[in-house]
Scaffold this motif. Sequence first.
Motif, short mmCIF file in Angstrom:
data_model
loop_
_atom_site.label_atom_id
_atom_site.label_comp_id
_atom_site.label_asym_id
_atom_site.label_seq_id
_atom_site.Cartn_x
_atom_site.Cartn_y
_atom_site.Cartn_z
N THR A 104 0.81 -1.22 0.00
CA THR A 104 0.00 0.00 0.00
C THR A 104 0.84 1.27 0.00
OG1 THR A 104 -0.10 0.11 2.41
CG2 THR A 104 -1.80 -1.21 1.30
N LEU A 105 0.19 2.37 -0.36
CA LEU A 105 0.83 3.68 -0.30
C LEU A 105 1.30 3.98 1.12
CD1 LEU A 105 -1.56 5.84 -2.52
CD2 LEU A 105 0.77 5.12 -3.10
N ASP A 106 0.45 3.67 2.09
CA ASP A 106 0.80 3.97 3.49
C ASP A 106 2.07 3.22 3.90
OD1 ASP A 106 0.09 5.11 6.17
OD2 ASP A 106 -0.04 2.98 6.67
N VAL A 117 4.54 9.42 -3.26
CA VAL A 117 4.62 7.99 -3.55
C VAL A 117 3.55 7.61 -4.56
CG1 VAL A 117 4.45 5.66 -2.55
CG2 VAL A 117 5.52 7.51 -1.24
N VAL A 118 3.91 6.70 -5.47
CA VAL A 118 3.01 6.22 -6.51
C VAL A 118 2.94 4.71 -6.45
CG1 VAL A 118 2.45 6.27 -8.97
CG2 VAL A 118 3.81 8.12 -7.98
N ARG A 119 1.73 4.18 -6.48
CA ARG A 119 1.53 2.72 -6.52
C ARG A 119 0.96 2.36 -7.88
NH1 ARG A 119 -2.88 -0.71 -2.97
NH2 ARG A 119 -2.57 -2.70 -4.04
N CYS A 120 1.59 1.40 -8.56
CA CYS A 120 1.19 1.03 -9.92
C CYS A 120 0.81 -0.45 -9.99
CB CYS A 120 2.35 1.27 -10.89
SG CYS A 120 3.16 2.88 -10.70
N VAL A 121 -0.19 -0.75 -10.80
CA VAL A 121 -0.60 -2.14 -11.04
C VAL A 121 -0.53 -2.40 -12.54
CG1 VAL A 121 -2.43 -3.86 -10.86
CG2 VAL A 121 -2.07 -2.22 -9.00
N PRO A 122 0.56 -2.99 -13.03
CA PRO A 122 0.65 -3.38 -14.45
C PRO A 122 0.06 -4.77 -14.63
CG PRO A 122 2.73 -3.77 -13.36
CD PRO A 122 1.79 -3.26 -12.29
N ASN A 123 0.03 -5.25 -15.87
CA ASN A 123 -0.34 -6.65 -16.11
C ASN A 123 0.65 -7.29 -17.08
OD1 ASN A 123 -1.19 -5.52 -18.54
ND2 ASN A 123 -3.33 -6.01 -18.27
N MET A 168 -7.89 0.09 -6.17
CA MET A 168 -6.80 -0.70 -6.77
C MET A 168 -7.03 -2.20 -6.61
SD MET A 168 -4.84 1.44 -8.26
CE MET A 168 -3.08 1.11 -8.44
N ASP A 169 -7.82 -2.60 -5.60
CA ASP A 169 -8.14 -4.02 -5.46
C ASP A 169 -9.00 -4.49 -6.62
OD1 ASP A 169 -6.85 -4.40 -2.89
OD2 ASP A 169 -8.46 -3.20 -2.04
N VAL A 170 -9.92 -3.62 -7.08
CA VAL A 170 -10.73 -3.94 -8.25
C VAL A 170 -9.87 -3.96 -9.51
CG1 VAL A 170 -12.75 -3.28 -9.61
CG2 VAL A 170 -12.72 -2.87 -7.14
N VAL A 171 -8.97 -3.00 -9.62
CA VAL A 171 -8.03 -2.96 -10.75
C VAL A 171 -7.23 -4.26 -10.81
CG1 VAL A 171 -5.94 -1.85 -11.63
CG2 VAL A 171 -7.84 -0.45 -10.84
N THR A 172 -6.73 -4.68 -9.67
CA THR A 172 -5.96 -5.93 -9.60
C THR A 172 -6.80 -7.11 -10.08
OG1 THR A 172 -4.63 -5.11 -7.76
CG2 THR A 172 -4.75 -7.50 -8.03
N ALA A 173 -8.07 -7.14 -9.67
CA ALA A 173 -8.95 -8.25 -10.03
C ALA A 173 -9.32 -8.25 -11.50
CB ALA A 173 -10.22 -8.19 -9.18
N VAL A 174 -9.37 -7.07 -12.12
CA VAL A 174 -9.80 -6.97 -13.52
C VAL A 174 -8.61 -7.02 -14.48
CG1 VAL A 174 -10.97 -5.54 -15.24
CG2 VAL A 174 -11.92 -5.76 -12.95
N ALA A 262 -14.04 -12.33 -5.98
CA ALA A 262 -13.13 -13.15 -5.19
C ALA A 262 -11.69 -12.64 -5.28
CB ALA A 262 -13.20 -14.60 -5.67
N ALA A 263 -11.28 -12.25 -6.48
CA ALA A 263 -9.92 -11.73 -6.65
C ALA A 263 -9.75 -10.40 -5.92
CB ALA A 263 -9.61 -11.56 -8.14
N ALA A 264 -10.76 -9.54 -6.00
CA ALA A 264 -10.69 -8.25 -5.31
C ALA A 264 -10.60 -8.43 -3.80
CB ALA A 264 -11.90 -7.39 -5.68
N GLN A 265 -11.39 -9.38 -3.27
CA GLN A 265 -11.35 -9.63 -1.82
C GLN A 265 -9.99 -10.18 -1.41
OE1 GLN A 265 -13.68 -8.76 0.52
NE2 GLN A 265 -11.95 -9.28 1.84
N ARG A 266 -9.43 -11.05 -2.24
CA ARG A 266 -8.11 -11.60 -1.92
C ARG A 266 -7.06 -10.49 -1.93
NH1 ARG A 266 -5.23 -14.63 1.17
NH2 ARG A 266 -3.43 -15.61 0.17
N SER A 267 -7.18 -9.54 -2.84
CA SER A 267 -6.27 -8.41 -2.89
C SER A 267 -6.40 -7.58 -1.61
CB SER A 267 -6.56 -7.55 -4.12
OG SER A 267 -5.71 -6.43 -4.18
#
Length: 273
Positions: A104-106, A117-123, A168-174, A262-267
């Motif tokens: 996380t950013l924190d 600070v920047v947090r990025c989610v690539p694929n 970002m949890d939704v981004v991770t899941a999608v 399910a993926a978002a919750q796991r994130s």
Amino acid sequence: MSGLEAPTIALVGAGAMGGALVRGWLQAVRKGGGLTLTVVEPNFDPELERELEAAGAVLNPVARGAVDVLVLAVKPQTFPSVIEAARALVGEQTLVMSVMAGVTLDKLCREFNAQRVVRCVPNTPARIGRGITAYVMTQACTPADRELTEQLLEPLGSVEPIAAERLMDVVTAVSGSGPAYVFLLAEVLAAAAEQEGLDREAAIRLANRTVAGAGALMLETGDSASTLRKQVTSPGGTTEAALDVLGAGNGLGPLLRRAVAAAAQRSRDLGKA
């Protein structure tokens, strides 16, 4: 690189994702872009190592000082082992960027005593420059930070700013996990074709090319997925027969919604660990 006149950048981790980033930066340098690059990586790909040395990058320096931008491209489980080395590259004016999943950013702010600070989610398609990277920034980041962040991420493909970190949890899941869903679709499609009588290799080629071609068509035309789906679906035809099954109450739509949830919750759970 217009965010800074000639930024000093340190990359920690030059594996698949870090390697894709740094190769893009090297192309910018070859085109006349200005940056000074330091790369920390214990197990360099030999070809990438040669490219970096030829470009004058500093590799695994013993003495380290603060840089303009620190980019963290290691696996989350590796993060604890590189924190001390990475801290030596951070000063009061350093922009910290992370492509680590679930960190996380924190946590990044605390570990580096940093505000910008920047947090990025690539694929994974980012490895060939065809990915999409979502990012979120702390409030302390400036418009110049945003511009520079997007320039640094462009070698991976498209870049998408996200309004709040909770999304970002939704981004991770999608988009983060999404390529696996598409690969599974190709696997299942090939297996179904084989069951209907095609030989295995032909089934795999047909399924893989169909999935890849459909994605390319959507990007090249700019048409929505819904529009393209309707274009290929003739009333009473074969596609409609298949879509009747996929669109049923227990079909693809509800199944994918449960999968993304399910993926978002796991994130979210991993982010609390």
